[in-house]
Write an enzyme that holds these catalytic residues in place. Structure first.
Site, PDB file in Angstrom:
ATOM      1  N   HIS B  91       0.845  -1.196   0.000  1.00  0.00           N
ATOM      2  CA  HIS B  91       0.000   0.000   0.000  1.00  0.00           C
ATOM      3  C   HIS B  91       0.883   1.250   0.000  1.00  0.00           C
ATOM      4  O   HIS B  91       0.663   2.173  -0.787  1.00  0.00           O
ATOM      5  CB  HIS B  91      -0.927  -0.006   1.217  1.00  0.00           C
ATOM      6  CG  HIS B  91      -1.618   1.304   1.469  1.00  0.00           C
ATOM      7  ND1 HIS B  91      -2.650   1.758   0.691  1.00  0.00           N
ATOM      8  CD2 HIS B  91      -1.404   2.271   2.395  1.00  0.00           C
ATOM      9  CE1 HIS B  91      -3.049   2.946   1.133  1.00  0.00           C
ATOM     10  NE2 HIS B  91      -2.303   3.288   2.168  1.00  0.00           N
ATOM     11  N   ASP B 120       6.778  21.436 -26.431  1.00  0.00           N
ATOM     12  CA  ASP B 120       6.701  20.091 -25.845  1.00  0.00           C
ATOM     13  C   ASP B 120       7.735  20.035 -24.727  1.00  0.00           C
ATOM     14  O   ASP B 120       8.382  21.039 -24.419  1.00  0.00           O
ATOM     15  CB  ASP B 120       6.997  19.005 -26.904  1.00  0.00           C
ATOM     16  CG  ASP B 120       6.374  17.662 -26.507  1.00  0.00           C
ATOM     17  OD1 ASP B 120       6.621  17.221 -25.366  1.00  0.00           O
ATOM     18  OD2 ASP B 120       5.643  17.076 -27.329  1.00  0.00           O
ATOM     19  N   TRP B 156       7.110  -0.334   3.996  1.00  0.00           N
ATOM     20  CA  TRP B 156       7.598   0.339   2.788  1.00  0.00           C
ATOM     21  C   TRP B 156       9.018   0.828   2.992  1.00  0.00           C
ATOM     22  O   TRP B 156       9.731   1.105   2.035  1.00  0.00           O
ATOM     23  CB  TRP B 156       6.670   1.476   2.384  1.00  0.00           C
ATOM     24  CG  TRP B 156       6.898   2.782   3.073  1.00  0.00           C
ATOM     25  CD1 TRP B 156       6.436   3.134   4.307  1.00  0.00           C
ATOM     26  CD2 TRP B 156       7.644   3.901   2.586  1.00  0.00           C
ATOM     27  NE1 TRP B 156       6.852   4.405   4.609  1.00  0.00           N
ATOM     28  CE2 TRP B 156       7.594   4.905   3.577  1.00  0.00           C
ATOM     29  CE3 TRP B 156       8.356   4.163   1.409  1.00  0.00           C
ATOM     30  CZ2 TRP B 156       8.229   6.136   3.426  1.00  0.00           C
ATOM     31  CZ3 TRP B 156       8.987   5.405   1.278  1.00  0.00           C
ATOM     32  CH2 TRP B 156       8.913   6.371   2.277  1.00  0.00           C
ATOM     33  N   SER B 183      13.015   5.982 -13.944  1.00  0.00           N
ATOM     34  CA  SER B 183      11.960   6.759 -14.582  1.00  0.00           C
ATOM     35  C   SER B 183      11.888   8.162 -13.989  1.00  0.00           C
ATOM     36  O   SER B 183      11.801   9.159 -14.707  1.00  0.00           O
ATOM     37  CB  SER B 183      10.631   6.023 -14.402  1.00  0.00           C
ATOM     38  OG  SER B 183       9.558   6.899 -14.571  1.00  0.00           O
ATOM     39  N   SER B 184      11.956   8.237 -12.645  1.00  0.00           N
ATOM     40  CA  SER B 184      11.867   9.549 -11.989  1.00  0.00           C
ATOM     41  C   SER B 184      13.038  10.436 -12.374  1.00  0.00           C
ATOM     42  O   SER B 184      12.878  11.646 -12.574  1.00  0.00           O
ATOM     43  CB  SER B 184      11.876   9.384 -10.469  1.00  0.00           C
ATOM     44  OG  SER B 184      10.659   8.887 -10.038  1.00  0.00           O
ATOM     45  N   HIS B 267      13.220  11.509   3.612  1.00  0.00           N
ATOM     46  CA  HIS B 267      12.632  12.770   4.026  1.00  0.00           C
ATOM     47  C   HIS B 267      12.452  13.736   2.855  1.00  0.00           C
ATOM     48  O   HIS B 267      11.367  14.284   2.696  1.00  0.00           O
ATOM     49  CB  HIS B 267      13.326  13.415   5.221  1.00  0.00           C
ATOM     50  CG  HIS B 267      12.399  14.430   5.800  1.00  0.00           C
ATOM     51  ND1 HIS B 267      11.315  14.082   6.559  1.00  0.00           N
ATOM     52  CD2 HIS B 267      12.281  15.752   5.584  1.00  0.00           C
ATOM     53  CE1 HIS B 267      10.591  15.159   6.815  1.00  0.00           C
ATOM     54  NE2 HIS B 267      11.163  16.192   6.242  1.00  0.00           N
ATOM     55  N   GLU B 269      11.851  12.896   0.018  1.00  0.00           N
ATOM     56  CA  GLU B 269      10.730  12.305  -0.718  1.00  0.00           C
ATOM     57  C   GLU B 269       9.399  12.899  -0.266  1.00  0.00           C
ATOM     58  O   GLU B 269       8.492  13.116  -1.069  1.00  0.00           O
ATOM     59  CB  GLU B 269      10.731  10.782  -0.514  1.00  0.00           C
ATOM     60  CG  GLU B 269       9.501  10.056  -1.028  1.00  0.00           C
ATOM     61  CD  GLU B 269       9.364  10.066  -2.555  1.00  0.00           C
ATOM     62  OE1 GLU B 269      10.395  10.277  -3.232  1.00  0.00           O
ATOM     63  OE2 GLU B 269       8.243   9.877  -3.042  1.00  0.00           O
ATOM     64  N   TYR B 271       8.888  15.860   0.568  1.00  0.00           N
ATOM     65  CA  TYR B 271       8.719  17.149  -0.100  1.00  0.00           C
ATOM     66  C   TYR B 271       8.617  16.993  -1.607  1.00  0.00           C
ATOM     67  O   TYR B 271       8.021  17.835  -2.280  1.00  0.00           O
ATOM     68  CB  TYR B 271       9.832  18.111   0.330  1.00  0.00           C
ATOM     69  CG  TYR B 271       9.667  18.416   1.794  1.00  0.00           C
ATOM     70  CD1 TYR B 271       8.691  19.307   2.206  1.00  0.00           C
ATOM     71  CD2 TYR B 271      10.390  17.727   2.750  1.00  0.00           C
ATOM     72  CE1 TYR B 271       8.460  19.538   3.537  1.00  0.00           C
ATOM     73  CE2 TYR B 271      10.172  17.950   4.096  1.00  0.00           C
ATOM     74  CZ  TYR B 271       9.202  18.857   4.493  1.00  0.00           C
ATOM     75  OH  TYR B 271       8.964  19.063   5.811  1.00  0.00           O
ATOM     76  N   SER B 282      -0.897  26.975  -5.245  1.00  0.00           N
ATOM     77  CA  SER B 282      -0.500  28.365  -5.516  1.00  0.00           C
ATOM     78  C   SER B 282      -1.054  28.866  -6.842  1.00  0.00           C
ATOM     79  O   SER B 282      -1.067  30.072  -7.100  1.00  0.00           O
ATOM     80  CB  SER B 282       1.026  28.486  -5.527  1.00  0.00           C
ATOM     81  OG  SER B 282       1.544  28.083  -4.288  1.00  0.00           O
ATOM     82  N   HIS B 316      15.169  12.459  12.101  1.00  0.00           N
ATOM     83  CA  HIS B 316      14.011  12.552  13.010  1.00  0.00           C
ATOM     84  C   HIS B 316      13.065  11.368  12.825  1.00  0.00           C
ATOM     85  O   HIS B 316      12.145  11.200  13.599  1.00  0.00           O
ATOM     86  CB  HIS B 316      13.284  13.903  12.885  1.00  0.00           C
ATOM     87  CG  HIS B 316      12.576  14.129  11.589  1.00  0.00           C
ATOM     88  ND1 HIS B 316      12.526  15.355  10.989  1.00  0.00           N
ATOM     89  CD2 HIS B 316      11.901  13.303  10.776  1.00  0.00           C
ATOM     90  CE1 HIS B 316      11.836  15.268   9.866  1.00  0.00           C
ATOM     91  NE2 HIS B 316      11.447  14.032   9.708  1.00  0.00           N
ATOM     92  N   HIS B 317      13.326  10.561  11.800  1.00  0.00           N
ATOM     93  CA  HIS B 317      12.579   9.304  11.674  1.00  0.00           C
ATOM     94  C   HIS B 317      13.213   8.205  12.508  1.00  0.00           C
ATOM     95  O   HIS B 317      12.763   7.071  12.506  1.00  0.00           O
ATOM     96  CB  HIS B 317      12.547   8.853  10.214  1.00  0.00           C
ATOM     97  CG  HIS B 317      11.868   9.815   9.300  1.00  0.00           C
ATOM     98  ND1 HIS B 317      10.523   9.768   9.020  1.00  0.00           N
ATOM     99  CD2 HIS B 317      12.332  10.892   8.618  1.00  0.00           C
ATOM    100  CE1 HIS B 317      10.201  10.746   8.189  1.00  0.00           C
ATOM    101  NE2 HIS B 317      11.277  11.451   7.940  1.00  0.00           N
ATOM    102  N   THR B 342       7.342  26.597   6.148  1.00  0.00           N
ATOM    103  CA  THR B 342       6.040  25.989   5.849  1.00  0.00           C
ATOM    104  C   THR B 342       4.919  26.907   6.308  1.00  0.00           C
ATOM    105  O   THR B 342       3.940  27.128   5.592  1.00  0.00           O
ATOM    106  CB  THR B 342       5.919  24.612   6.523  1.00  0.00           C
ATOM    107  OG1 THR B 342       7.111  23.877   6.244  1.00  0.00           O
ATOM    108  CG2 THR B 342       4.736  23.840   6.003  1.00  0.00           C
ATOM    109  N   LYS B 345       4.367  29.734   3.958  1.00  0.00           N
ATOM    110  CA  LYS B 345       3.560  29.413   2.772  1.00  0.00           C
ATOM    111  C   LYS B 345       2.073  29.465   3.102  1.00  0.00           C
ATOM    112  O   LYS B 345       1.276  30.010   2.333  1.00  0.00           O
ATOM    113  CB  LYS B 345       3.925  28.026   2.248  1.00  0.00           C
ATOM    114  CG  LYS B 345       5.320  27.975   1.646  1.00  0.00           C
ATOM    115  CD  LYS B 345       5.591  26.665   0.948  1.00  0.00           C
ATOM    116  CE  LYS B 345       5.160  26.742  -0.465  1.00  0.00           C
ATOM    117  NZ  LYS B 345       6.109  26.998  -1.477  1.00  0.00           N
ATOM    118  N   ARG B 464       1.688   0.831  14.962  1.00  0.00           N
ATOM    119  CA  ARG B 464       1.280   0.638  13.588  1.00  0.00           C
ATOM    120  C   ARG B 464       1.725  -0.747  13.119  1.00  0.00           C
ATOM    121  O   ARG B 464       2.469  -1.426  13.812  1.00  0.00           O
ATOM    122  CB  ARG B 464       1.873   1.730  12.689  1.00  0.00           C
ATOM    123  CG  ARG B 464       3.381   1.703  12.631  1.00  0.00           C
ATOM    124  CD  ARG B 464       3.956   2.962  12.012  1.00  0.00           C
ATOM    125  NE  ARG B 464       3.817   2.963  10.554  1.00  0.00           N
ATOM    126  CZ  ARG B 464       4.655   3.613   9.739  1.00  0.00           C
ATOM    127  NH1 ARG B 464       5.669   4.284  10.233  1.00  0.00           N
ATOM    128  NH2 ARG B 464       4.486   3.572   8.447  1.00  0.00           N
TER     129      ARG B 464
END
Lengths: 493, 541
Positions: B91, B120, B156, B183-184, B267, B269, B271, B282, B316-317, B342, B345, B464
């Site tokens: 998931h 293009d 994950w 790909s990315s 991390h 990721e 963002y 925006s 921090h993870h 943040t 914004k 979890r």
């Protein structure tokens, strides 16, 4: 059992703290949550006001302003200062949390797939703690109890008010030892030891879970800490020391179950272990088919149907790099039972099976522990008759030590058994050390070791004049040579 | 999301057309499926990205439904624990790499050339390859459910040593990550080159639409972090099969090292997912406030600071791994700091609305939902930034609630907003406003019913990634499951709304500029946008 209505308390906050650290965490959480809620309402108050007041349907024309250095500077600086204020109590809590110095007690915690091991390292004993919830409750066959999935067979027991340091490691994969009320959550990392500490404020039972995904049974390896008053703890501690034979001159570690069981007896016993809480079927399934690709099938397994020693070794040592953990914390009888059960179930029809004593031998490098000889002899006449005449018990000492080791009782008992009913028989005692270092000191140590054994024999009722003290000796080798640190007990010729 | 009407196949090969309105017939084009296999057109590729993303969204959503069904009440009912772990693992990966990231790449493909006045994407063939790498990766991921041992089940985050124990599903996952990473990276190179080189004359960097800015910064994040992830999973692969011991203490390695490497990717990721969402918001808030974006320059700087800060907060993870005390303090302070840009914004968006002339069409509603819920997720992020609090909440449902507020209410809601906002440009038809509003309110309520109670579960002590739990967690879990089923059904409703838009069920043809407050070059071309646009650079004031 509490009816589900009483349990339906819709809990919404952190558990009630039972340590100063958990209290700090609780207060810090309350503080920052309140700050956030206040800001949230302020900010979204503005938004909803704007949505209402500045709606197009009220006929408004949009202003076209699009910057203001002052406002932008303000809303950068103000959050910064709010954060600064929050950082102070948080920093203090971190400093307290990490100060594991000067503990009053240290316990080693080891995570296994899927159970916890607790070692009272200064008390000299340890045990394993596994889920106590019956499988029938998990499979919805029985009503679930109040502590469903949060109950264990052997909780960790600690005294109240003492600074307790936990050394946390793991045997196989990552786990995390977490007791919310005590404010401890620390990952258990194989190959590394981390520490944490707590000081429980009041007695009681506190429950937590493994908090790091560790495989299939991750949700089924809870942690229960029982905090006792010092007096109760002392009583418990004494009982445990007695149970594990710690700190006695003569102890009971080497008691070996040498009874010869029938196959049916072992199969019946093994079935209960196999299907019990934390039993083999969790992975290998009740059908013995395992789960393809994850947990090997036992049904038709080459290993299960092969030589018994291979299976004994696997059960005792596990298999590195897989979820097959060591099960040596189980008793010899449990293991022999599992073995007999797996060798007799499904399509398996292995002829060979093992007795508990085979496991006792395997645990000791293939031979019975010295002290176990007599116990085996008593139980098994065939063995006894051959063993009596050739008593050759050994007591192994720790490197450089002259204190009688805790596992010497077996050898002493063996000597007693040999002397029984043999009036006039005498025994020889010979102490040895290794050859490293000063010879005179070595021989002195060897003699002291022999004396320690003699004293133990006397304490067990052997008369002084039945004992011959032989000249001490040195054996080649250094600290790694166990044989060089022994005392021999032989029947005198 | 519709296939772009084009008439090249009807026309003869009569040389080069330069007609901006779209009658473009200068190439023979394959038709049917081969049109999509061989296409180098940014609009076709953008549409394919979006359809792919939606299919993956439904797959990942089905897994979420199974997870919530198992957690509906205590006890094991429909999934055995190992399957359950496979579901939570897949998931996460499917939603992040399969649904959310491709959706925003799809928007970028469709909209960046239109917004920048480019004909293009810069590397049109590579663009095709970037997309067509994704389906094999998806097949590897979903196919791993069928192999012996099932899919990867270590979460994950793929932490070793557990991921080293796993079966061949893990190898499929690793290869899928390699492919999606390639790909990315190609997609990012394309986006950066397009933005830097193909802007129409006069469009300076500081006049670009915010969506282009946020994607430019995101693309740099991707290029910086995807190789790190690829390295981490490659080390897992060699540890698994070739006897290396990067993550095995017995061989001199360290399992925690994986976490450092993983989160150095992981991390940023967060963002990578959030920044393009910020870009969409925006664009939309000024449109429906009929007022220019407040503090454009500070928005650009805030986006860049968030991106830079995202590289220095990864641990921090990992507060519970037993970092040194100084490490815990440093990562706590650095993490708290992210709240500043943040917050800036959020304030900018509010100031954009302030004294505007606001209407609440569906795209605006989703943006407001985004604002409200993303801020809530930001606040719980602030709570979690405090190391001592995180010690209690790490790996609990509080964290699950937190990142779903950021990912679903953040990224997914803004993706919905983008579909309603730009959908008329893609399809040539307006969506049905009433249905869009129903979709919004239904999603908003169901989302909160699903995830708000998970804060309580985490606080009360529910970890979890567990398939079963104590009775004390039963009530909120049931509420959460009911909410999730409602949320799932809402997305089936969404696809109906979109298909009805494609088929023109509203009966309202979209004007070139269907939103009176909208600004930007994309609104200067007809709706639906012709197959080829801006073959000569448009004028830009």
């Amino acid at each position: 059992m509490v009816p589900s209505l009483a349990a339906a308390d819709w809990k919404m906050n952190l558990q009630q703290p039972n340590s100063a650290i958990a209290q700090q965490m609780f207060d810090l959480h309350t503080l920052i949550t309140v700050v956030c809620v206040v800001i949230f309402f302020a900010v979204f108050g503005v938004m909803f006001y704007s949505l209402y007041a500045h709606r197009k349907s009220s006929g408004r024309k949009a202003s076209q302003f699009h910057e203001s250095a002052t406002v932008e500077a303000l809303w950068t600086i103000i959050p910064f200062f709010i954060l600064l204020v929050m950082a102070f109590p948080a920093t203090k809590a971190v400093l307290d949390m990490r100060d594991t110095s000067a503990p009053e007690m240290t316990i080693k915690v080891t995570g296994y797939q899927w159970k916890w091991g607790y070692d009272y390292i200064h008390e000299g004993f340890g045990y394993v703690s596994t889920l106590a919830t019956p499988l029938a409750q998990i499979k919805n066959g029985e009503t679930k109890g109040e502590n469903y999935l949060l109950e264990v067979d052997n909780p960790l027991v600690v005294p109240v008010g003492k600074k307790i340091r936990v050394l946390i490691t793991a045997n196989d994969v990552l786990h995390a030892w977490w007791v919310p009320a005590l404010g401890v959550k620390q990952d258990a990392i194989p190959g590394f030891i981390r520490d944490a500490w707590f000081r429980a404020d009041r007695p009681g039972i506190f429950r937590g879970n493994c908090a790091e995904l560790c495989g299939k049974e991750h949700g089924f390896m809870p942690i229960v800490v029982e905090v006792k008053t010092q007096a109760d703890y002392d009583i418990w501690l004494a009982a445990q020391k007695d149970k594990y034979g710690v700190g006695k001159t003569i102890n009971a570690v080497a008691v070996v179950d040498s009874k010869v069981y029938t196959r049916d007896e072992l199969v019946a016993h093994g079935k209960t272990v196999f299907e019990g809480a934390g039993g083999c079927q969790g992975c290998h399934q009740a059908t013995g088919k395992g789960i393809a690709g994850q947990f090997p099938a036992l049904d038709g397994s080459k290993l299960v149907n092969g030589p018994k020693l291979d299976q004994i070794t696997l059960l005792l040592n596990g298999k590195a790099g897989t979820a097959m953990a060591s099960f040596k914390h189980l008793s010899d009888k449990d293991l022999a039972g599992v073995m007999a059960y797996t060798r007799s179930s499904w399509s398996n029809k292995a002829v060979e099976f093992a007795q508990p004593i085979d496991f006792a031998k395997a645990r000791n490098g293939g031979v019975l522990p010295a002290g176990a000889v007599a116990a085996a002899a008593v139980a098994d006449k065939a063995v006894a008759s051959t063993e009596v005449g050739v008593l050759s018990a050994k007591v192994y000492f720790a490197n450089g030590q002259k204190e009688l080791p805790s596992n010497a009782k077996g050898s002493i008992d063996a000597a007693l058994a040999s002397l029984k009913g043999q009036h006039g028989k005498k025994i020889d005692i010979t102490g040895y050390t290794d050859k490293a270092g000063d010879r005179v000191a070595n021989l002195g140590l060897a003699k002291e070791r022999a004396i320690a054994v003699r004293d133990a024999l006397e304490a067990a009722g052997v008369k002084r004049d039945q004992i011959n003290m032989k000249p001490p000796g040195e054996v080649a080798g250094g600290a790694d040579n166990k044989e060089a640190r022994r005392v021999d007990i032989n029947l005198a010729a | 999301m519709a296939s772009v009407p084009h008439d090249a196949s009807h026309g003869a090969n009569t040389g080069h057309g330069h007609d901006h309105t779209g009658h473009d017939d200068h190439h023979h084009m394959p038709t049917g499926i081969m049109r999509y296999v061989t296409t180098t057109n940014h609009k076709d590729i953008g549409s394919m990205y979006m359809w792919f993303s939606f299919v993956m969204f439904l797959s990942g959503g089905t897994m979420a439904m199974l997870i919530r069904a198992e957690l509906f009440q205590p006890g094991l009912q429909i999934l055995d624990p190992e399957r359950f772990n496979q579901m939570t693992t897949l998931h996460g990966i499917v939603m992040i790499f399969g649904a959310i990231m491709p959706a925003f790449v799809g928007f970028a493909n469709w909209m960046l050339p239109l917004q920048l006045g480019a004909p293009d994407m810069a590397f049109a063939r590579m663009n095709n390859w970037s997309f067509w790498l994704l389906p094999p990766a998806a097949i590897l991921l979903l196919g791993s459910l069928l192999v012996p041992g099932g899919a990867a089940a270590g979460g994950w985050t793929l932490y070793p040593p557990l991921s080293i124990q796993a079966g061949m599903g893990m190898d499929m996952m690793i290869f899928a990550i390699h492919i999606m990473g390639a790909s990315s990276i190609m997609g990012s190179i394309n986006i950066i080159t397009t933005i830097l080189n193909l802007r129409t004359p006069g469009m300076t960097m500081m006049k670009m639409p915010m969506f282009a800015w946020t994607w430019l910064i995101t693309a740099f994040l991707l290029i910086a972090t995807m190789p790190v992830l690829a390295g981490a999973v490659t080390m897992l692969l060699t540890d698994r099969h070739f006897g290396t011991t990067f993550f095995n203490a017995a061989g001199g390695g360290d399992p925690v090292m994986f976490q450092h490497i993983f989160w150095f990717f992981g991390h940023p990721e967060v963002y990578i997912i959030a920044l393009p969402a910020f870009g969409v918001v925006s664009q939309i808030i000024p449109t429906f406030s009929r007022k220019p974006l407040f503090g454009y320059a500070s928005m650009v700087y805030a986006t860049a600071s968030i991106a830079i800060l995202s590289f220095i907060v990864w641990a921090h993870h990992m507060y519970t791994t037993g970092l040194p005390m100084a490490g815990q303090l440093y990562f706590m302070f650095a993490t708290m700091l992210i709240a500043v840009p943040t917050a800036a914004k959020i304030f900018n968006w509010l100031a954009t609305m302030w004294r505007g002339s606001i209407t609440l069409e569906t795209p605006m509603l989703f943006c407001l939902g985004f604002l409200f819920l993303f801020t809530l997720g930001g606040f719980t992020g602030l709570v979690l930034s405090l190391t001592p609090v995180d010690i209690q909440l790490h790996d609990t449902y509080y964290v699950v609630a937190h990142f779903h507020y950021v990912m679903v209410a953040g990224a997914l809601f803004s993706a919905f907003a983008a579909v309603y906002y730009w959908g008329p440009k893609w399809t040539g038809w307006m969506y049905e406003e009433k249905l869009g509003k129903i979709h919004f309110w239904w999603s908003l309520i169901a989302f909160n019913v699903t995830f708000f109670p998970q804060h309580f579960l985490g606080l009360a002590g529910m970890p979890r990634r567990i398939p079963d739990y104590n009775m004390q967690f039963a009530e909120w879990n049931m509420v959460s499951s009911i909410g999730s089923f409602a949320f799932g059904i809402a997305q089936i409703f969404f696809i109906i709304v979109v298909i009805r838009m494609i088929k023109g069920k509203s009966g309202i043809r979209a004007a070139a500029k269907p939103w009176d407050g909208a600004e930007g070059l994309e609104w200067t071309v007809p709706s639906p946008a012709p197959y080829h646009t801006f073959e000569t650079p448009p004028a830009f004031k």
